[in-house]
Design a protein around this motif. Structure first.
Motif, PDB file in Angstrom:
ATOM      1  N   ALA A   1      32.781 -47.083 -11.738  1.00 27.88           N
ATOM      2  CA  ALA A   1      33.631 -46.220 -11.131  1.00 27.88           C
ATOM      3  C   ALA A   1      33.102 -45.933  -9.491  1.00 27.88           C
ATOM      4  CB  ALA A   1      33.689 -45.133 -11.866  1.00 27.88           C
ATOM      5  N   LEU A   2      31.550 -45.733  -9.651  1.00 26.31           N
ATOM      6  CA  LEU A   2      30.920 -45.384  -8.696  1.00 26.31           C
ATOM      7  C   LEU A   2      31.086 -46.410  -7.568  1.00 26.31           C
ATOM      8  CD1 LEU A   2      27.322 -44.100  -9.890  1.00 26.31           C
ATOM      9  CD2 LEU A   2      28.976 -42.773  -8.498  1.00 26.31           C
ATOM     10  N   GLU A   3      30.768 -47.814  -7.756  1.00 25.79           N
ATOM     11  CA  GLU A   3      30.913 -48.777  -6.997  1.00 25.79           C
ATOM     12  C   GLU A   3      32.180 -49.079  -6.354  1.00 25.79           C
ATOM     13  OE1 GLU A   3      27.169 -51.685  -8.416  1.00 25.79           O
ATOM     14  OE2 GLU A   3      29.336 -52.166  -9.088  1.00 25.79           O
ATOM     15  N   SER A   4      33.279 -48.751  -7.461  1.00 25.47           N
ATOM     16  CA  SER A   4      34.676 -48.968  -6.752  1.00 25.47           C
ATOM     17  C   SER A   4      35.078 -48.127  -5.690  1.00 25.47           C
ATOM     18  CB  SER A   4      35.719 -48.956  -7.858  1.00 25.47           C
ATOM     19  OG  SER A   4      35.394 -50.005  -8.943  1.00 25.47           O
ATOM     20  N   ALA A   5      34.256 -46.707  -5.872  1.00 23.33           N
ATOM     21  CA  ALA A   5      34.997 -45.447  -5.016  1.00 23.33           C
ATOM     22  C   ALA A   5      34.073 -45.780  -3.698  1.00 23.33           C
ATOM     23  CB  ALA A   5      34.399 -44.350  -5.584  1.00 23.33           C
ATOM     24  N   LEU A   6      32.930 -46.169  -3.824  1.00 24.54           N
ATOM     25  CA  LEU A   6      32.056 -46.452  -2.514  1.00 24.54           C
ATOM     26  C   LEU A   6      33.073 -47.738  -1.821  1.00 24.54           C
ATOM     27  CD1 LEU A   6      30.111 -45.733  -0.356  1.00 24.54           C
ATOM     28  CD2 LEU A   6      28.557 -47.487  -1.749  1.00 24.54           C
ATOM     29  N   ASP A   7      33.277 -48.662  -2.481  1.00 25.43           N
ATOM     30  CA  ASP A   7      34.033 -49.838  -1.931  1.00 25.43           C
ATOM     31  C   ASP A   7      35.080 -49.634  -1.125  1.00 25.43           C
ATOM     32  OD1 ASP A   7      31.871 -51.481  -2.761  1.00 25.43           O
ATOM     33  OD2 ASP A   7      33.038 -52.224  -4.596  1.00 25.43           O
ATOM     34  N   GLU A   8      36.182 -48.444  -1.605  1.00 26.73           N
ATOM     35  CA  GLU A   8      37.251 -48.182  -1.143  1.00 26.73           C
ATOM     36  C   GLU A   8      36.954 -48.079   0.627  1.00 26.73           C
ATOM     37  OE1 GLU A   8      40.732 -45.874  -2.869  1.00 26.73           O
ATOM     38  OE2 GLU A   8      39.169 -45.302  -3.982  1.00 26.73           O
ATOM     39  N   PHE A   9      35.876 -47.179   0.607  1.00 29.49           N
ATOM     40  CA  PHE A   9      35.388 -46.623   2.200  1.00 29.49           C
ATOM     41  C   PHE A   9      34.882 -47.917   2.839  1.00 29.49           C
ATOM     42  CE2 PHE A   9      35.396 -42.696   0.096  1.00 29.49           C
ATOM     43  CZ  PHE A   9      35.836 -41.848   0.754  1.00 29.49           C
ATOM     44  N   GLN A  10      34.173 -48.619   2.073  1.00 26.44           N
ATOM     45  CA  GLN A  10      33.460 -49.895   2.929  1.00 26.44           C
ATOM     46  C   GLN A  10      34.716 -50.837   3.398  1.00 26.44           C
ATOM     47  OE1 GLN A  10      30.694 -49.153   3.726  1.00 26.44           O
ATOM     48  NE2 GLN A  10      29.154 -49.416   1.983  1.00 26.44           N
TER      49      GLN A  10
ATOM     50  N   GLU B   1      37.619 -50.277   4.196  1.00 28.75           N
ATOM     51  CA  GLU B   1      38.527 -49.646   5.406  1.00 28.75           C
ATOM     52  C   GLU B   1      37.708 -49.922   6.766  1.00 28.75           C
ATOM     53  OE1 GLU B   1      41.638 -48.915   5.461  1.00 28.75           O
ATOM     54  OE2 GLU B   1      41.941 -49.628   3.272  1.00 28.75           O
ATOM     55  N   LEU B   2      36.554 -49.652   6.589  1.00 26.32           N
ATOM     56  CA  LEU B   2      35.332 -49.770   7.860  1.00 26.32           C
ATOM     57  C   LEU B   2      34.697 -51.157   8.117  1.00 26.32           C
ATOM     58  CD1 LEU B   2      33.469 -46.557   6.803  1.00 26.32           C
ATOM     59  CD2 LEU B   2      35.177 -46.688   8.576  1.00 26.32           C
ATOM     60  N   ARG B   3      35.344 -52.113   7.455  1.00 26.87           N
ATOM     61  CA  ARG B   3      34.810 -53.462   7.436  1.00 26.87           C
ATOM     62  C   ARG B   3      35.109 -53.949   8.889  1.00 26.87           C
ATOM     63  NH1 ARG B   3      36.982 -56.446   3.310  1.00 26.87           N
ATOM     64  NH2 ARG B   3      35.325 -55.456   1.882  1.00 26.87           N
ATOM     65  N   GLY B   4      34.032 -54.342   9.511  1.00 23.69           N
ATOM     66  CA  GLY B   4      34.171 -55.081  10.752  1.00 23.69           C
ATOM     67  C   GLY B   4      33.745 -53.948  11.890  1.00 23.69           C
ATOM     68  N   LEU B   5      33.543 -52.825  11.441  1.00 24.09           N
ATOM     69  CA  LEU B   5      33.456 -51.657  12.599  1.00 24.09           C
ATOM     70  C   LEU B   5      31.922 -51.388  12.538  1.00 24.09           C
ATOM     71  CD1 LEU B   5      36.576 -49.321  11.828  1.00 24.09           C
ATOM     72  CD2 LEU B   5      36.312 -50.799  13.643  1.00 24.09           C
ATOM     73  N   ASP B   6      31.445 -50.498  13.566  1.00 28.38           N
ATOM     74  CA  ASP B   6      30.084 -50.059  13.489  1.00 28.38           C
ATOM     75  C   ASP B   6      30.189 -48.615  12.790  1.00 28.38           C
ATOM     76  OD1 ASP B   6      27.487 -49.018  14.072  1.00 28.38           O
ATOM     77  OD2 ASP B   6      27.701 -48.984  16.204  1.00 28.38           O
ATOM     78  N   ALA B   7      29.973 -48.863  11.515  1.00 29.91           N
ATOM     79  CA  ALA B   7      30.231 -47.435  10.777  1.00 29.91           C
ATOM     80  C   ALA B   7      29.153 -47.477   9.519  1.00 29.91           C
ATOM     81  CB  ALA B   7      31.529 -47.402   9.985  1.00 29.91           C
ATOM     82  N   LEU B   8      29.019 -46.007   9.059  1.00 29.03           N
ATOM     83  CA  LEU B   8      27.938 -45.897   8.159  1.00 29.03           C
ATOM     84  C   LEU B   8      28.502 -44.857   7.137  1.00 29.03           C
ATOM     85  CD1 LEU B   8      25.223 -46.389   6.926  1.00 29.03           C
ATOM     86  CD2 LEU B   8      24.302 -44.553   8.246  1.00 29.03           C
ATOM     87  N   VAL B   9      28.584 -45.360   5.817  1.00 28.02           N
ATOM     88  CA  VAL B   9      29.123 -44.002   4.577  1.00 28.02           C
ATOM     89  C   VAL B   9      27.830 -43.450   4.275  1.00 28.02           C
ATOM     90  CG1 VAL B   9      30.325 -43.744   2.667  1.00 28.02           C
ATOM     91  CG2 VAL B   9      31.017 -45.447   4.316  1.00 28.02           C
TER      92      VAL B   9
END
Length: 415
Positions: A36-45, A47-55
């Motif tokens: 569940a932890l990994e899946s929740a973080l993956d949702e953000f990752q 949407e931000l794929r290919g961008l200069d972004a940091l969660v």
């Protein structure tokens, strides 16, 4: 497979029966799901794929080292609010350049530690903090990278205790004062302007306030550019809510982020996010056992071995957590007050729950991964509960239960 689901009438965490967790580790007990932890973080990752972004995961939501380690391995950075949290994330090998330091009351010692460590950015929340940070950095011969946490005076429509973006809240620099304070920062020798930061509250289920706040930040960024002050990143904070009960209108990460990303398109700004609850909230539960059933003329009480010292949110915020039996039981349900053994009338975990119960039954208090163990206490000299993380078919003890002797080990009698 859902991280928490029922098989053969028994609630499981991933592939481990919660009856087995209770038998091995006792109750009360916090249980987390790695999946569940990994899946929740993956949702953000995603949407931000290919961008200069940091969660940057908000450590205050749940600071267990195993939780931090799982998220770091998945690519998360960290949002901290104390030196203690900084030491926690360093203990799991986090890259200092993926750490941002928030909070309204940073001490000089905390600033020194963070500067020496070489963190990514300080989110500065007042003019006085800016001056102190400049002085501490000068003492160390360093330049402190900063963002100003700007308070946009946007109503997040959440509980007043977790609203942070209004004029009456203690957080951040007032929007109307931010431009002048950025000018002041630009003239200081030992700070370096890196970005701009905003966080308007927690448990937000409507994405509209996030967009309103970003509009105000972008207008300020343009004003700063006219002043010759460039910011290199925008930190949108956290606050996206989770579903605590079926009536909660859950906002998807996509629905939250896409309008914000559209507004940022064409701007050369790195994007930082600080989710906490959304990452860990639904990844954990509190396992507890019924000690006594106490029917009454007005109310029926199910007294369990967990209490307000374990899970403070219901007493503190009037928060709702679904409470379900671990093993399904047949029979007509009764309306129960789910309460703990602490000597306070406010010691409740759930009001008016329709459940079929017997002495000794196990209950799971759901959606308890965030602001739960992190806020627990030793009130009534109660040792804090064990923490367990389930990874597939394995249940790992990630924090053992405290002993009573440990609770008074730092105390001493008068001579």
């Amino acid at each position: 497979m859902s991280a928490f689901s029922r098989h053969g009438g028994v609630l499981h965490a991933e592939s481990v029966a919660l009856t087995d967790v209770a038998a091995e580790f006792g109750t009360p007990c916090w249980v987390y799901s790695r999946q569940a932890l990994e899946s929740a973080l993956d949702e953000f990752q995603r949407e931000l794929r290919g961008l200069d972004a940091l969660v940057c995961y908000a450590v205050k939501a749940n600071s267990n080292l195993a939780v931090l380690d799982v998220l770091a391995r998945r690519g998360a950075g960290f949002d901290i609010v104390s030196a203690g949290e900084l030491k926690r994330v360093l203990a799991i090998g986090a890259d200092p350049q993926r750490i941002v330091f928030s909070g309204v009351g940073k001490s000089a010692a905390e600033m020194e530690l963070a500067l020496t460590t070489g963190i990514l950015c300080f989110n500065v929340e007042s003019a006085a903090e800016l001056e102190r940070l400049n002085g501490v950095a000068a003492k160390l011969g360093k330049k402190a990278p900063i963002s100003l946490r700007v308070n946009p005076d946007v109503d997040a429509g959440t509980h007043p205790y977790i609203s942070t973006g209004l004029k009456e809240n203690k957080f951040g620099v007032a929007y109307d004062e931010a431009r002048a304070l950025y000018r002041r920062a630009a003239g200081l020798a030992n700070v370096e302007i890196s970005g701009i930061d905003c966080h308007i509250g927690s448990q937000l289920l409507d994405p509209a306030p996030f967009a309103e706040a970003l509009d105000k930040l972008l207008a300020l960024i343009d004003q700063l550019a006219a002043d010759g002050i460039a910011v290199h990143h925008v930190d949108l904070g956290g606050g996206l809510g989770i579903r605590y009960r079926d009536s909660d209108a859950l906002t998807t990460v996509e629905a939250y982020l896409q309008p914000l990303l559209a507004k940022l398109k064409g701007r050369s700004l790195r994007i930082l996010l600080e989710p906490g609850r959304r990452v860990v909230g639904n990844a954990g539960l509190l396992l507890t056992r019924v000690e006594y059933l106490k029917p009454g003329e007005v109310k029926n009480f199910a007294i369990v071995d967990a209490a307000m010292n374990d899970l403070a949110r219901p007493a503190l915020y009037g928060s709702w957590h679904d409470i379900v039996p671990v093993v399904s039981r047949q029979g007509a349900p009764t309306t129960w007050e789910i309460v703990g053994p602490v000597c306070e009338s406010g010691d409740f975990l759930g009001h008016g729950r329709e459940l079929t119960l017997a002495d000794g039954d196990l209950l799971a208090i759901l959606s308890a991964g965030a602001y739960s163990m992190a806020m627990s206490s030793n009130y009534n000299t109660r040792p804090r509960a064990a923490e367990v993380m389930v990874d597939g078919t394995q249940a790992h003890l990630v924090r053992r239960r405290e002993t009573v002797e440990e609770l008074y080990a730092l105390e001493q009698r008068l001579p």
